[in-house]
Design an enzyme around this catalytic site. Structure first.
Site, PDB file in Angstrom:
ATOM      1  N   GLU A  31     -20.347 -45.334   8.271  1.00  0.00           N
ATOM      2  CA  GLU A  31     -20.450 -44.065   8.326  1.00  0.00           C
ATOM      3  C   GLU A  31     -21.021 -43.357   6.740  1.00  0.00           C
ATOM      4  O   GLU A  31     -20.820 -43.831   5.619  1.00  0.00           O
ATOM      5  CB  GLU A  31     -18.896 -43.328   8.357  1.00  0.00           C
ATOM      6  CG  GLU A  31     -18.651 -41.843   8.139  1.00  0.00           C
ATOM      7  CD  GLU A  31     -16.972 -41.685   8.222  1.00  0.00           C
ATOM      8  OE1 GLU A  31     -16.312 -42.589   8.148  1.00  0.00           O
ATOM      9  OE2 GLU A  31     -16.731 -40.296   8.342  1.00  0.00           O
ATOM     10  N   LYS A  61     -19.890 -35.615  13.761  1.00  0.00           N
ATOM     11  CA  LYS A  61     -18.320 -35.902  13.918  1.00  0.00           C
ATOM     12  C   LYS A  61     -17.491 -34.859  14.252  1.00  0.00           C
ATOM     13  O   LYS A  61     -17.669 -33.802  13.726  1.00  0.00           O
ATOM     14  CB  LYS A  61     -18.142 -36.581  12.505  1.00  0.00           C
ATOM     15  CG  LYS A  61     -16.506 -37.280  12.523  1.00  0.00           C
ATOM     16  CD  LYS A  61     -16.397 -37.843  11.089  1.00  0.00           C
ATOM     17  CE  LYS A  61     -14.964 -38.764  11.237  1.00  0.00           C
ATOM     18  NZ  LYS A  61     -14.755 -39.065   9.391  1.00  0.00           N
ATOM     19  N   CYS A  66     -15.680 -43.011  13.049  1.00  0.00           N
ATOM     20  CA  CYS A  66     -14.436 -43.298  12.416  1.00  0.00           C
ATOM     21  C   CYS A  66     -13.150 -42.437  13.207  1.00  0.00           C
ATOM     22  O   CYS A  66     -12.854 -42.750  14.207  1.00  0.00           O
ATOM     23  CB  CYS A  66     -14.484 -42.878  10.860  1.00  0.00           C
ATOM     24  SG  CYS A  66     -13.441 -43.912   9.930  1.00  0.00           S
TER      25      CYS A  66
END
Lengths: 536, 536
Positions: B44, B111, B147
């Site tokens: 990330e 994200k 994540c």
């Protein structure tokens, strides 16, 4: 139809739910009995104080805060209370405002706009509400909003669409220089667009790094401020509405910028000392401008008898520094001690002689002097229960021109967010009220006096150049290229920026100070220590 | 159809975009040429490192990061790169993953789940994406996630609904003890529910308070871990997929809990020293267990020649303490100095005699001793450019059993998040590899040796009681009532909690340390200093 609305601009203590409830009850009874108010409006998160930070993650704390609301509802009647509290939902928490009247809840609003920038972390704790809340009271339809809500477009309009004729806003809006003008301008414009009169109640008081400046106000449907409470003081006021038109009242005049900055610092010191239970304050007085200003602020906050100072001359301290320090202490009537640091400095020099053999002198030796002073001041603070105030300014904090555990030692750093040039302005302002700082302290070149004939300008760009560079870099996030393009010397810019970047580790260990600029070090500016970014 | 996917588990430096790009290119070329990979997946926010904190608010930084992506696209061909970066949108920022192939962008995912709890502040910086992203590569439909996305239900399913046959996940998942088991358990279960095989690439390395532990892994469609990279080490691996079925590979065995804790601490020290450019490390060695453990960790992190220690005995230091300290230094082969503190302590005592006249001795005198040690250590750190490590543990940090600017002085606090009982366990673990800490250091009662015959148990509940109380209060947010109900003595609980609450001001000025528990002091636990809440 007439409606009297009281604005309870009160100083709460974060976390002290019982004391806050007592203050709410006292204020409500006063508003009802003395001011004949129908409604009394309190600031955001009244019950817990603001910001309660990770206390909000504790189930026992939230339970206590929610129970306090039930108590309040029963304990005060014949006036409606509008109170802020962290409302426990199903596995989530809301930043809510509740209207309590005659033992029942008339309405409960959940804040929709949760700020999560700058000093704010509300999305760490709260879930956003998703609708406005309008309730009827004595025939008037009243909308509820909380702080950030009224800075955003859309939420006021939604209240209007739901039938609101009048808005109440609960706030915990922190001070920075010029904020009051910005705040009123933004909100008056919003009101003007919607033609909904608004009652804005702000908290007042100091909480760690933050000052809440009060200055609660009322705006009529034309977007004009028709009432304003005092800045920096507790005040419970009442405004009569004829229908939804406020009957014209009086506005407390706004202080000048320099005066409001000075008062913010005074309030910050006073509340940190008082709310944390210290027996007054203590500081080292060097004869320089920074400690002179901090002394004046401390005395104005706490009174002369609560403040003690220590002069700690070394071989590099000029006579005029000692003389001026004594003049400052005498002018303000504070007790002073003189403790020369030579014995401790000499002891350390001998103790380290073997380890340092063959190594050249450098800033290490300067730091030892500053740290000896730190040990003395901390010993006195420990023994006497007085809060040690540090005297470093924002320019020094930015570039790391300070000694960790030396002059940075202390529990609170009042002028940590005051750039050096503003230190001078504040000193002159204080002297304009009554002369407490010798003129020569203001006019002589600043020096740390840690080496022979040292002045700040040996190590740093002159403050006239440094301070505006720092403002652009630290507060406005401008790049080196932008600052140079604005006309600053590239050497000065590179030097300043490099020092700011390199000294994050020092700032991370510095005591909290009072935010007065648009961006302070601390919760407001969160930088990694370990960072490979070089913006130059 | 076969697809080879490389997992680039690499140690990035926050903010150093140029160095990070170099590392990405090197890893990609290695994955292409040596491992014959078709795709290489990075962690990330690869370009900036994680967490870049308020660097992300700077336009110049974001521009540099976005430009780096364009560069990368052109510089590496014949392999697809999946790289994380802060994507500049229209006035907003996204935490994005981009797929670069043959000079063009195949896909870009934003994200959706932005964590804003614990150590995470992603909503301070980023706007959430609102849809999944699936791209076709060599005939396989691949979904991208980042994540937190794969910890939430719904997002994996949405990828499946969009046709994904395989998921790639870019991560910066920080270590705490036991986290690796939790992480694999949660994600394997999610995979099982959706039957989508998943490639999980985690960052490795230390960044201020955080350790990223690597241990990247691959889960097959049955939810079984079929590959796992090493913990705490850089590693570029490749997994072959036959269709979407991973060809069975090997899993690096998981370390025992105590071993992984030890290695996390070693990596934390190593990266803090290395990434911040220190010339090794330095610490005070008292003969107690805490400094013995920190010395062993430092030597294991940096090598003996990079570490120096100082013994600073006082009149209260027992002979066995000095003897044991020398044994520890000798066992690890580090250079030691002996500097008795009496001359400085005596100097301060005389300097303060007049001011303290008639006042009883108290902890002030103990603090002076600790602060004299702090001055010596900081002088050596300043002169030699070595990072000063503090040796305080989490139990002490919790209850404030430490001297600000004394034993708390230093740039990094390796065992700040290690409770005292775990300090003993880690010492025994280290001795099980080779004996470096004398047995008597482990078995004698702990003492600060700042007063005659002093032991910790004079001032604190014994650690067997204290540590579990602290875990419940500090890590789990339990109330006093809950802790007492769990069987702890009410006197111990009240004493411990009161001390924790009262010492927030000390912790606020402590150096950063390495998070190894579920909740560390620092970014992870944000408490007000000024607080009226008394949970007892």
């Amino acid at each position: 139809m007439s409606l009297k609305i009281a604005l309870a601009q009160i100083n709460f203590v974060v976390g002290n739910i019982a004391a806050n409830v007592d203050n709410i009850i006292k204020a409500a009874v006063y508003a009802r009995d003395q001011l004949k108010a129908d409604i009394v409006v309190f600031p955001e998160l009244t019950i817990t104080g603001y910001p309660a930070e990770d206390l909000l993650l504790r189930a026992d704390f939230i339970t206590a805060a929610n129970n306090a609301i039930y108590q309040l509802a029963e304990q005060v009647i014949d006036i409606a209370l509008v109170v802020g509290f962290p409302e426990q939902g199903e596995g989530v928490l809301y930043n809510s405002a509740v209207v309590l009247h005659q033992g029942v809840t008339l309405a409960c609003y959940r804040k929709q706009a949760l700020p999560n920038y700058g000093v704010f972390d509300e999305q760490r704790y709260f879930t956003a509400g998703d609708k406005p809340c309008v309730f009827e009271f004595n025939g008037t339809f009243i909308g509820l909003t909380i702080c950030e809500d009224v800075w955003k477009s859309g939420i006021i309009e939604a209240n209007k669409n739901m039938g609101a004729e009048l808005l109440l806003t609960l706030n915990a809006s922190p001070f920075n220089s010029g904020k009051i003008h910005q705040r009123e301008a933004v909100i008056c414009q919003q009101v003007k667009d919607s033609a909904l009169p608004l009652v804005y109640v702000n908290q007042v008081g100091g909480q760690d790094e933050l000052i809440f400046d009060g200055a609660s106000f009322v705006v009529d449907s034309l977007g004009q401020t028709v009432f304003r409470a005092e800045e920096f003081k507790e005040q419970i006021s009442v405004i009569e509405f004829d229908g939804v038109n406020p009957v014209v009242s009086t506005c407390a005049p706004l202080y000048s910028q320099i005066s409001s900055e000075y008062q913010a610092l005074v309030l910050g010191i006073k509340d940190y000392v008082r709310k944390n239970g210290f027996q007054g304050a203590l500081l080292g007085l060097s004869g320089g401008i920074d400690s002179a200003l901090v002394l004046a602020l401390a005395v104005d906050a706490l009174g002369a008898e609560e403040v003690e100072v220590v002069l700690m001359p070394s071989q590099y301290t000029q006579d005029m520094s000692n003389e001026d320090a004594v003049l400052e202490a005498d002018a303000l009537g504070v007790k002073y001690h003189v403790i020369p640091i030579a014995p401790a400095v000499n002891a350390f020099t001998e103790m380290l002689a073997e380890v340092f053999e063959g190594m050249a002198k450098d800033t290490t030796e300067e730091n030892i002097q500053a740290r000896c002073r730190g040990v003395i001041l901390m010993a006195m603070s420990n023994k006497k229960g007085k809060l040690l105030l540090t005297t470093g300014n924002k320019s020094e904090m930015s570039v790391g021109y300070a000694t960790l555990y030396g002059d940075m030692a202390g529990g609170f750093a009042p002028i940590k967010d005051v750039p050096k040039l503003l230190v001078y302005e504040l000193a002159r302002y204080r002297n304009s009220l009554s002369v407490v700082i010798p003129e020569r302290v203001i006019t002589r070149p600043p020096s740390a006096e840690l080496a022979p004939d040292q002045i700040d300008a040996d190590s740093l760009p002159v403050y006239e150049n440094l301070d505006p560079i720092l403002e652009r870099y630290v507060e406005l996030d401008q790049s080196a290229d932008e600052i140079i393009a604005a006309g600053f010397k590239s050497g000065d810019v590179i030097r300043a920026i490099t020092l700011v970047d390199r000294n994050e580790y020092k700032r991370r260990q510095s005591p909290p100070g009072i935010k007065i600029t648009s961006r302070a070090f601390g919760r407001d500016r969160r930088y990694p220590i370990t960072s490979g970014y070089r913006g130059v």
